[in-house]
Write a protein that holds these residues in place. Structure first.
Motif, PDB file in Angstrom:
ATOM      1  N   GLY A   1     -43.745 -45.914 -31.496  1.00  0.00           N
ATOM      2  CA  GLY A   1     -42.378 -45.839 -29.920  1.00  0.00           C
ATOM      3  C   GLY A   1     -41.397 -44.881 -30.617  1.00  0.00           C
ATOM      4  O   GLY A   1     -40.543 -44.985 -29.563  1.00  0.00           O
ATOM      5  N   ARG A   2     -41.564 -44.218 -31.150  1.00  0.00           N
ATOM      6  CA  ARG A   2     -40.139 -43.748 -32.038  1.00  0.00           C
ATOM      7  C   ARG A   2     -40.244 -42.391 -30.882  1.00  0.00           C
ATOM      8  O   ARG A   2     -39.438 -40.957 -30.291  1.00  0.00           O
ATOM      9  CB  ARG A   2     -40.430 -42.777 -33.146  1.00  0.00           C
ATOM     10  N   PHE A   3     -41.872 -41.697 -30.876  1.00  0.00           N
ATOM     11  CA  PHE A   3     -42.114 -40.820 -29.815  1.00  0.00           C
ATOM     12  C   PHE A   3     -41.210 -40.893 -28.069  1.00  0.00           C
ATOM     13  O   PHE A   3     -41.482 -41.387 -27.856  1.00  0.00           O
ATOM     14  CB  PHE A   3     -43.304 -40.266 -29.867  1.00  0.00           C
ATOM     15  N   PRO A   4     -41.285 -39.552 -27.515  1.00  0.00           N
ATOM     16  CA  PRO A   4     -40.843 -39.540 -26.044  1.00  0.00           C
ATOM     17  C   PRO A   4     -41.911 -40.057 -25.438  1.00  0.00           C
ATOM     18  O   PRO A   4     -42.995 -40.016 -25.276  1.00  0.00           O
ATOM     19  CB  PRO A   4     -39.984 -38.395 -25.890  1.00  0.00           C
ATOM     20  N   LEU A   5     -41.322 -40.485 -24.600  1.00  0.00           N
ATOM     21  CA  LEU A   5     -42.161 -41.673 -22.956  1.00  0.00           C
ATOM     22  C   LEU A   5     -42.776 -40.613 -22.364  1.00  0.00           C
ATOM     23  O   LEU A   5     -41.740 -39.369 -22.735  1.00  0.00           O
ATOM     24  CB  LEU A   5     -41.364 -42.389 -22.566  1.00  0.00           C
TER      25      LEU A   5
ATOM     26  N   PRO B   1     -38.460 -51.797 -18.916  1.00  0.00           N
ATOM     27  CA  PRO B   1     -38.646 -50.994 -17.973  1.00  0.00           C
ATOM     28  C   PRO B   1     -37.728 -50.120 -17.611  1.00  0.00           C
ATOM     29  O   PRO B   1     -36.907 -49.023 -17.184  1.00  0.00           O
ATOM     30  CB  PRO B   1     -38.923 -51.728 -16.520  1.00  0.00           C
ATOM     31  N   PHE B   2     -35.784 -50.300 -17.890  1.00  0.00           N
ATOM     32  CA  PHE B   2     -35.187 -50.314 -18.302  1.00  0.00           C
ATOM     33  C   PHE B   2     -34.319 -49.267 -19.674  1.00  0.00           C
ATOM     34  O   PHE B   2     -34.071 -48.217 -19.397  1.00  0.00           O
ATOM     35  CB  PHE B   2     -33.414 -51.153 -17.628  1.00  0.00           C
ATOM     36  N   THR B   3     -34.158 -49.413 -20.139  1.00  0.00           N
ATOM     37  CA  THR B   3     -34.076 -49.227 -21.064  1.00  0.00           C
ATOM     38  C   THR B   3     -34.957 -48.214 -22.285  1.00  0.00           C
ATOM     39  O   THR B   3     -34.780 -47.094 -23.397  1.00  0.00           O
ATOM     40  CB  THR B   3     -33.407 -50.067 -22.122  1.00  0.00           C
TER      41      THR B   3
ATOM     42  N   GLU C   1     -44.019 -60.097 -23.960  1.00  0.00           N
ATOM     43  CA  GLU C   1     -42.637 -60.716 -23.677  1.00  0.00           C
ATOM     44  C   GLU C   1     -42.927 -58.915 -21.654  1.00  0.00           C
ATOM     45  O   GLU C   1     -43.900 -58.447 -22.535  1.00  0.00           O
ATOM     46  CB  GLU C   1     -41.625 -60.070 -23.791  1.00  0.00           C
ATOM     47  N   GLU C   2     -42.607 -59.776 -20.539  1.00  0.00           N
ATOM     48  CA  GLU C   2     -43.329 -58.699 -19.696  1.00  0.00           C
ATOM     49  C   GLU C   2     -42.146 -57.312 -19.760  1.00  0.00           C
ATOM     50  O   GLU C   2     -41.342 -57.799 -19.617  1.00  0.00           O
ATOM     51  CB  GLU C   2     -42.657 -60.058 -17.940  1.00  0.00           C
ATOM     52  N   GLY C   3     -43.552 -56.398 -19.216  1.00  0.00           N
ATOM     53  CA  GLY C   3     -42.900 -55.008 -19.223  1.00  0.00           C
ATOM     54  C   GLY C   3     -42.923 -54.166 -18.421  1.00  0.00           C
ATOM     55  O   GLY C   3     -44.297 -54.245 -18.076  1.00  0.00           O
TER      56      GLY C   3
END
Ligand code: DLL
Length: 430
Positions: free
Chosen positions: A59-63, A270-272, A280-282
């Protein structure tokens, strides 16, 4: 039905976690060492592959986004020498450049294994005939399904998409047990069976493996009832591999098991971009764990879903995809997905499962018209009532007013592959 599992499906949760971490670290190293894009992205984030010490560290790595793939068109994301690439696929790219992916021999092998596993989970067995009506070509649907069905030991009928009358003929004459096709094209086949005066329930088909576009429980019910088969969902995307990333198991319909030994899932806001807890939906984000040619690290699929604990297998599941963030219509501030309309239209008596969403602009406001077809033979006097009932349900469940037109049977365009639900007639285009 006897449950047949391959060795990957027999791992314990602890063994799976250890395997995932080992594969994840190898993937991060491979991407960092061989793809300039990842090297720059990790360096910018101040991270090295070794910094991933647990699965949560990912989770720390870039998307990675689709635009990153486009900016590296055509082969900038490839991590192996060109001579090691055995096949190339590409997504059509309705806007801009297509996204290009490649596969080494081992990647093709893994892909065939994952589609074979998916088919087995769907209820297919060695010796079954599999009619593949996904398109063959740069699209991953046809060839992906094809080699997976062969790998399972099935007989493949590589029909590809289109030539609908002939598809029906082939299904009648070759008697496949399994069909692989988009759900919307399955409805086009249904019309054709009826046109030819053949009862769709009389065919040899036992299982339909449907994917490449969102579809609802209501659509499942429609297809299962009309054809008398089990309709199950297959998920995938070309950027990550193609079909066979997640599959609904026939004995546990309602969600899809993610083949987590090869694809590591996360769901993010999707925003942050923040990782969301299970349930949870995302937006689904996928990291490949074994790919050689084009490893993907935290690829944003734009598909909206939820992660769920495993049930039929050790692997976690995802809920059926609600829609793509790009297919979301924002109507007077309210978010609307075509699947929400599908649920409502398919529950309305006298209305066929064919509909289209037309977006227009009236003055400064966007307006949406749902055009749905009357069922052949339905009392024309009931159309006004059906239109009122759809509009009321949309207002009630989605929270926005739409116009509804019930149009003549067979007047809307039919799908030949992935269906286009939204027709945007707004001028100027936003
Ligand atoms: O559609 C791969 C595929 C082929 C999957 C055949 C299943 C069956 P693309 O053309 O790259 O690849 O499109 C991928 O299609 O991001 C989703 O938005 C959508 N999609 C695919 N499967 C499903 C599904 C193939 N089961 C994009 N439910 C994905 C909902 C799906 N949407």
């Amino acid at each position: 039905m006897e449950l047949l599992l391959d060795p990957g499906e027999r791992l314990s949760r602890a063994e799976l976690g250890a395997l995932q971490l080992e594969r994840l670290r190898a993937t991060l190293r491979h991407a960092y060492e061989h793809v300039g894009f990842y090297r720059r992205a990790f360096d910018k984030a101040g991270l090295r592959p070794e910094d991933c010490r647990s699965l949560a560290d990912l989770g720390r790595f870039p998307l990675t986004a689709k635009t990153d793939l486009r900016e590296n068109y055509p082969f900038g994301m490839f991590a192996v020498d060109r001579s090691a690439i055995r096949r190339i696929h590409a997504s059509s790219g309705t806007t801009g450049l297509p996204t290009v992916v490649g596969y080494t021999e081992r990647d093709l092998d893994t892909w065939a294994d994952m589609v074979a596993r998916s088919l087995r989970a769907a209820g297919a067995r060695p010796g079954h005939r599999v009619h593949v009506a996904y398109g063959y070509g740069l699209f991953t649907g046809g060839l992906g399904a094809h080699y997976g069905a062969e790998r399972l030991g099935c007989t493949v009928i590589p029909a590809s998409g289109g030539m609908t009358a002939r598809q029906v003929q082939l299904i009648r004459d070759f008697e496949p047990e399994v069909i692989m096709v988009t759900p919307s094209y399955m409805l086009t086949l249904l019309d054709e069976f009826e046109r030819q005066g053949v009862d769709p329930r009389s065919t040899s088909l036992k299982v339909g493996v449907f994917g490449a576009e969102p579809w609802t429980e209501e659509m499942r019910h429609e297809i299962e009832e009309r054809f008398g088969l089990d309709a199950v969902d297959i998920y995938g995307l070309s950027e990550v591999m193609g079909p066979g990333i997640a599959q609904e198991c026939v004995e546990a319909k309602g969600s899809l098991t993610i083949w987590e030994d090869h694809f590591y899932p996360e769901v993010v806001d999707p925003f942050t971009g923040e990782v969301l807890p299970e349930g949870e939906e995302g937006e689904l984000v996928l990291t490949s764990l074994t790919k050689e040619a084009v490893p993907v690290v935290r690829y944003r699929t734009r598909d909206l879903t939820r992660l769920l604990p495993g049930d039929a297998r050790v692997f976690r599941r995802m809920a059926k995809v609600t829609g793509r963030s790009d297919d979301m219509v924002i109507l007077r501030g309210v978010n609307l997905f075509p699947t929400q309309i599908e649920e409502i239209v398919l529950r309305t008596p006298g209305v066929a499962p064919h509909f289209q969403l037309r977006l227009t602009r009236e003055g400064r406001l966007d307006a949406l018209t749902v055009r749905a077809e009357a069922r052949p033979g339905a009392d024309p006097g009931l159309r006004a009532e059906a239109a009122r009932s759809i509009a009321a349900a949309v207002k009630d469940r989605v929270g926005v007013s739409v116009a509804v037109e019930i149009v003549e049977p067979e007047s809307l365009e039919r799908s030949v592959g992935k269906i286009r639900r939204i027709v945007d007639l707004r001028e100027p285009r936003p």
